[in-house]
Write a protein that holds these residues in place. Structure first.
Motif, PDB file in Angstrom:
ATOM      1  N   ASP A  42       5.210  -6.677   9.295  1.00  0.00           N
ATOM      2  CA  ASP A  42       5.841  -6.592   7.684  1.00  0.00           C
ATOM      3  C   ASP A  42       6.146  -5.115   7.434  1.00  0.00           C
ATOM      4  OD1 ASP A  42       5.404  -9.337   7.514  1.00  0.00           O
ATOM      5  OD2 ASP A  42       3.453  -8.919   6.811  1.00  0.00           O
ATOM      6  N   ALA A  43       5.843  -4.145   8.316  1.00  0.00           N
ATOM      7  CA  ALA A  43       6.280  -2.753   8.083  1.00  0.00           C
ATOM      8  C   ALA A  43       5.480  -1.983   6.915  1.00  0.00           C
ATOM      9  CB  ALA A  43       7.755  -2.368   7.954  1.00  0.00           C
ATOM     10  N   THR A  88       3.834  -2.578   0.055  1.00  0.00           N
ATOM     11  CA  THR A  88       4.956  -2.809   0.719  1.00  0.00           C
ATOM     12  C   THR A  88       5.869  -1.498   0.686  1.00  0.00           C
ATOM     13  OG1 THR A  88       6.070  -3.532  -1.317  1.00  0.00           O
ATOM     14  CG2 THR A  88       4.931  -5.143   0.145  1.00  0.00           C
ATOM     15  N   ARG A  89       6.988  -1.543   1.477  1.00  0.00           N
ATOM     16  CA  ARG A  89       7.802  -0.537   1.163  1.00  0.00           C
ATOM     17  C   ARG A  89       8.495  -0.120   0.002  1.00  0.00           C
ATOM     18  NH1 ARG A  89      11.159   0.522   7.099  1.00  0.00           N
ATOM     19  NH2 ARG A  89       9.341   0.887   8.368  1.00  0.00           N
ATOM     20  N   ALA A 136      -1.559  -9.550  -4.975  1.00  0.00           N
ATOM     21  CA  ALA A 136      -1.884  -7.917  -5.229  1.00  0.00           C
ATOM     22  C   ALA A 136      -0.825  -6.950  -4.786  1.00  0.00           C
ATOM     23  CB  ALA A 136      -2.990  -7.805  -4.219  1.00  0.00           C
ATOM     24  N   ASP A 137      -0.772  -5.978  -5.594  1.00  0.00           N
ATOM     25  CA  ASP A 137       0.341  -4.834  -5.082  1.00  0.00           C
ATOM     26  C   ASP A 137      -0.257  -3.970  -4.081  1.00  0.00           C
ATOM     27  OD1 ASP A 137       2.242  -5.464  -7.189  1.00  0.00           O
ATOM     28  OD2 ASP A 137       0.532  -4.809  -8.599  1.00  0.00           O
ATOM     29  N   VAL A 138      -1.497  -3.894  -4.097  1.00  0.00           N
ATOM     30  CA  VAL A 138      -2.170  -2.852  -3.098  1.00  0.00           C
ATOM     31  C   VAL A 138      -3.198  -3.850  -2.125  1.00  0.00           C
ATOM     32  CG1 VAL A 138      -3.566  -0.739  -2.833  1.00  0.00           C
ATOM     33  CG2 VAL A 138      -2.344  -0.759  -4.828  1.00  0.00           C
ATOM     34  N   ARG A 182       8.379   2.879  -2.545  1.00  0.00           N
ATOM     35  CA  ARG A 182       9.472   3.520  -2.957  1.00  0.00           C
ATOM     36  C   ARG A 182       9.758   3.570  -4.474  1.00  0.00           C
ATOM     37  NH1 ARG A 182      12.304   1.046   1.464  1.00  0.00           N
ATOM     38  NH2 ARG A 182      12.924  -0.816  -0.170  1.00  0.00           N
ATOM     39  N   ARG A 183       9.047   2.606  -5.288  1.00  0.00           N
ATOM     40  CA  ARG A 183       9.326   2.271  -6.686  1.00  0.00           C
ATOM     41  C   ARG A 183       8.274   3.278  -6.984  1.00  0.00           C
ATOM     42  NH1 ARG A 183       7.407  -2.509  -6.941  1.00  0.00           N
ATOM     43  NH2 ARG A 183       9.426  -3.487  -6.170  1.00  0.00           N
TER      44      ARG A 183
END
Length: 289
Positions: A215-216, A143-144, A200-202, A148-149
């Motif tokens: 979902d960009a 996710t964006r 899942a993060d990835v 960014r994080r």
């Protein structure tokens, strides 16, 4: 009837019969090239990618004056369509580099030289035309907010997360999907398996998944090539691969990107007919009048 008259009558009948045979022969030899042209049977698998790309091929070949028909039944997988071309059951199919090599005996990949790999792996009489930029292979996305994080742009950057991210997703079981161990070996990245796709993060997705655009999501680049290439290209039998067909199909290969293919796939998955979607895109690109 007098003998002289009888001879004249027989001569006249013979002339008529011979004229008729000559006429039939002339008619037979004057069949146009279009009437004897090889019909290109296009086969697809059940995926939206395969069906819409096949529709692109069919529209362009038809516009170029080629005879085309679609195989009545979709094949179960991309590997099955490759085998159908090899068997001569169909003349053309959208194929994908690594998926095709898996379908061929001894189809080992030469690192960095896919064109040579394809030419060596294919039997005589089967032609792999130039691939498009579009791929349907797997990608790893975040996710964006996650990007960014952790300042994520590539798979190399995942090491910054210090093993706190998890790996999963709808395409995680795909043969081309990188495993956590392969990512660690190639990039020094430690990712824990996620319980579900939602946690899942990835995420491992198909590159044409509509959710990437919707979902960009951020697609992480793969500079070391841990994910094998899956560019789409026309796999065609030599009898169907004349100069007219090659030129027509080159129009798609020169224009189609993964992002564009994803839009086409989304339209098909939303219920539009592949042929309608293909015609709209080809006209917008100036490839079809």
């Amino acid at each position: 009837m007098r003998p002289a008259l009888r001879r004249l009558a027989l001569a006249a009948c013979s002339f008529v019969l011979l004229s008729g045979c000559a006429g039939a022969g002339t008619s037979k030899t004057s069949v146009s090239a279009a009437d004897t042209q090889e019909v290109t049977v296009i086969g697809t698998d059940c995926s939206a990618e395969s069906r819409v790309v096949a529709a692109l091929y069919g529209e362009l070949l038809t516009a170029a004056g080629q005879k085309v028909r679609t195989a009545p039944t979709a094949y179960a997988s991309a590997a099955d369509t490759v085998k159908a071309v090899l068997a001569g059951d169909i003349g053309l199919t959208p194929a994908y580099e690594t998926a095709m090599l898996r379908a061929l005996p001894g189809g080992d990949r030469l690192p960095g030289n896919m064109a040579a790999t394809l030419s060596m792996a294919l039997p005589p009489g089967i032609v792999a035309l130039k691939p498009a930029a579009a791929e349907r292979g797997v990608v790893l996305v975040v996710t964006r907010a996650t990007a960014r994080r952790h300042a994520l742009r590539s798979l190399t950057d995942l090491s910054r997360a210090g093993g706190r991210l998890t790996l999963g997703g709808p395409a995680s079981a795909d043969p081309d999907a990188p495993s956590a161990s392969s990512l660690k070996k190639t990039y020094g990245v430690t990712l824990a398996p996620a319980g579900t796709s939602r946690t899942a993060d990835v995420l491992v997705l198909r590159g044409t998944a509509p959710s990437i655009r919707k979902d960009a999501l951020v697609v992480l680049t793969d500079p070391k090539g841990v994910i094998p290439p899956e560019h789409v290209f026309p796999l065609i039998g030599a009898p169907n691969a004349d100069s007219t067909a090659r030129k027509a199909l080159a129009g798609v290969n020169a224009r189609l990107t993964t992002e564009q293919l994803a839009v086409l796939v989304a339209s098909v998955e939303a219920g539009r007919a592949p042929g309608e979607v293909a015609r709209t895109w080809l006209r917008a690109e100036g490839l079809l009048s």
